[in-house]
Design an enzyme around this catalytic site. Structure first.
Site, PDB file in Angstrom:
ATOM      1  N   LYS D  96       0.870  -1.174   0.000  1.00  0.00           N
ATOM      2  CA  LYS D  96       0.000   0.000   0.000  1.00  0.00           C
ATOM      3  C   LYS D  96       0.910   1.228   0.000  1.00  0.00           C
ATOM      4  O   LYS D  96       1.692   1.432   0.934  1.00  0.00           O
ATOM      5  CB  LYS D  96      -0.868   0.001   1.262  1.00  0.00           C
ATOM      6  CG  LYS D  96      -1.699   1.276   1.421  1.00  0.00           C
ATOM      7  CD  LYS D  96      -2.479   1.289   2.732  1.00  0.00           C
ATOM      8  CE  LYS D  96      -2.931   2.705   3.075  1.00  0.00           C
ATOM      9  NZ  LYS D  96      -3.473   2.808   4.439  1.00  0.00           N
ATOM     10  N   ALA D 183      -9.249   5.075   5.365  1.00  0.00           N
ATOM     11  CA  ALA D 183      -9.056   6.250   6.218  1.00  0.00           C
ATOM     12  C   ALA D 183     -10.346   7.023   6.426  1.00  0.00           C
ATOM     13  O   ALA D 183     -11.081   7.295   5.489  1.00  0.00           O
ATOM     14  CB  ALA D 183      -8.003   7.211   5.668  1.00  0.00           C
TER      15      ALA D 183
END
Lengths: 258, 258, 258, 258
Positions: D96, D183
């Protein structure tokens, strides 16, 4: 006086308006007047030097600052060419950079926009880049010489309002340059909210041009922008979880104090 | 002219303001002036006939309509008594009925409010009941003789805005009587939104009184209410799912038409 | 075990479902199974003792608790009559009181609902009143003997979600009785949110019955309600203004610690 | 079966979880178990080959796919170096990409992220770039070889939810590659909503790790993601302006049909 300075220009009005989508050019001077706008955006294509009736410039008050946009540009190179043509056509040295290659949402291409900003700022333009609100890209635009940053509230013409509120607030808080919310604002209350958040100005086109009465709607947006700006200056209070009485609540009838 | 008629009174301003929570009474005339408000709400307790300095009435322009509230009343009977005292004290025949027995959220008691409305309307008062927005109860208030209905946007003093939007919109659409949004409005943009929805007026107290600069904030709310009202009259367009260009997008550089 | 107790009944499932709007009764047992619902609401009219195929009761698992509603009642008296008929028809002693005289928004009449609650609770019914969320009225329903309170999230069948969130939260915080959010929930995420807020259960009908696949949608709502309930029990953290890294951010490459 | 394929890997779970912010590593295996997550993200710094107790890898089920992030990288070059170190440390070939140079909001730098994506995809990594949702940049990430795109819902660790909903929906509709919302998700209802919108998966860390009971909260998020996915597959109905009865409303008591 609370003026907005962009480049060397000082503005009393924090409402920028567009010239597209009106049923006729004749209404434009009246909307400029009712909205009290001092910055008018326009597509270069509508500047027709050979036909006064079709030349949008003839409908815009000479005291206004023109903000030609690079609508139609699909990359930095095309935006630069349109900006130069606009200046050569007598539109002055301000330019709103629009680089759009997406035909469905008409979302800006920040990367190409930064490139065009860099080139045009060096050529002396007052550059106002239209952008998807992104903190890193806004910093790059400032570094490239932008005179202000124009984040979108929602895709152009959708009237959806401040869907990108979170990111616009971050730009307002972090970027030391005027932030002008452009695109998506569909109602005066949304313009007021952008100003309350601390935006320096808003640009409105569709919401005024496509209303049933653009002259009155221009006036409505004028008041909304003034309202939001004044509230920002007078500082609003935070939201409270519980209620708080405006009037004394207890002991009135039986308190013996009347 | 777009006037609001309540009872026999015609109003130019659609912003009602309160008199609570100000740091001093001296600022009140200035806020009334900057906000251009013509209806001023006040708690009867603050009408002190024996002390000119402490008598709130001496700070309110004589051209304004007084809207004494029944703050402190916990049931219909107490509200009725306070309303009569207010009229006897020279506050005129308008009354805002507030019946509140919940000390935490200060939510109104619609049932007791309807009872008080019925009694006071029969006695010739111009009755404006403060209420939790509920269609059935609003109908009952109209049947009982209310001159307007005052639904709350959020608990008093919370600045939370139009949390009851869904129900307020239903009242606006269904009740054939002025709807005045009262309580909860914390920012000018929220007042503008209420007016855009079709509310006839808004009442604001905490948001003005507790701002850092109540005079400027009063002016901000004035502009916001005008903005929202004009937008309502000029009719806003619906939200669109996809973007729609304000400027022509295609064939500019290569279209050969310049 | 985290059970919900209403009257004398203990429930494992906090998802109540309705029986209206399905394309056919045959799908109902499968939805009851996939949704794991244990409380099923139904209109008395659909209980047809003379025709097994048309008798909704024959499609509902015998272990479920029936919650007949008083749909069609326009005042307390009619609601009481329907409730008694339901009990006489073998639907048990639970009743959801619906008193609706508004044909457009189908909003409940709290005042008549309180009256019916009072009468039926005294007759031994387990009374669940459907209501517009209002703190004073909810207290009156509790005083009248309600076994739970069913505030609406939005008008029935609109799928708008928790438009009355502000008032529902107040009921959850203040009323010492199960709160079951009923009407308006259109998506599982909204059911999860109601449960996260602390609601004790939700009732869903339209969102399941009118989806393309009610069996899977019933399963989706089951998971959503479990998710929201567990989150409520595990306590969520507050929203933060600024970011907070999940991973260490500094000194990685040059910190010499690998 | 409804599986999610990323690179060559087929996943049953659409909930990715993080490993940061837990009070102790010991709880991690239990959260992996309760959340049923199959993809676990981790900062390379926490891979300590010299100390089994401190090596995060020893707490992660071997059947899980590791998703090392490049946390700490401030530009593409640093991200590339961290990715290579991760692969060399036995974390597999997924990565990521996080490139962050803003310390307050921890917002990603899309431009540097695209560069790193391009380099690492060519080196055979399965690249999942973390990004500010921007259509043009997402297209560039896909062109650069990304295996999925990870737009943020709100700044890391804020629990604010889907503040970028408008732009995430556009990515879902326009990008032909898995979209994983990463997020900002603070509650299960928000995860469910992202899935209902059509996101392919969500990554949650803070909301689980910092809850009072991470094991139960992991379970809550599992259910929420399943709920949202199933609702997406079963197709939800649109929101309606007016109410629509679930039960027959008219002619019940007096219709003579019982």
């Amino acid at each position: 006086m609370d003026k907005l300075k962009i480049g060397e220009t000082e503005l009393n009005s924090r409402l920028f308006i567009g010239t597209g989508k009106y049923s006729s050019n004749d209404i434009l001077p009246k909307v400029i007047n009712s909205s009290k706008s001092q910055v008018i955006t326009l597509a270069l294509r509508r500047v027709n030097l050979h036909s006064p009736e079709e030349n949008i410039l003839n409908y815009i008050d000479k005291n206004c600052t023109l903000l030609p946009n690079t609508s139609g540009a699909r990359n930095a190179e095309e935006a630069v060419r349109i900006a130069r043509l606009a200046r050569a056509s007598g539109c002055g040295n301000w330019v709103k950079i629009e680089v759009i290659s997406d035909n469905k949402y008409l979302l800006p291409d920040n990367y190409e926009t930064i490139k065009a900003t860099d080139i045009l700022a060096k050529e002396g333009f007052v550059v106002l880049p239209y952008m998807n609100p992104d903190l890193m890209d806004a910093k790059r635009m400032v570094d490239a010489g932008a005179a202000a940053v124009m984040p979108l509230g929602a895709p152009i013409g959708t009237n959806k309002g401040l869907r990108t509120e979170e990111m616009i607030q971050i730009l307002i808080d972090e970027i030391n340059m005027p932030i002008i919310v452009d695109a998506g604002i569909g109602k005066p209350s949304q313009a007021a909210k952008a100003m309350e958040m601390g935006a320096d100005a808003v640009l409105v086109n569709t919401a005024i041009a496509s209303s049933s009465n653009p002259i009155i709607m221009g006036e409505a947006f004028h008041h909304a922008v003034v309202a939001g700006r004044k509230a920002y200056l007078a500082k609003m209070r935070a939201v409270k979880k519980f209620a708080s009485a405006s009037s004394p609540l207890t002991g009135f009838l039986y308190g013996g104090d009347i």
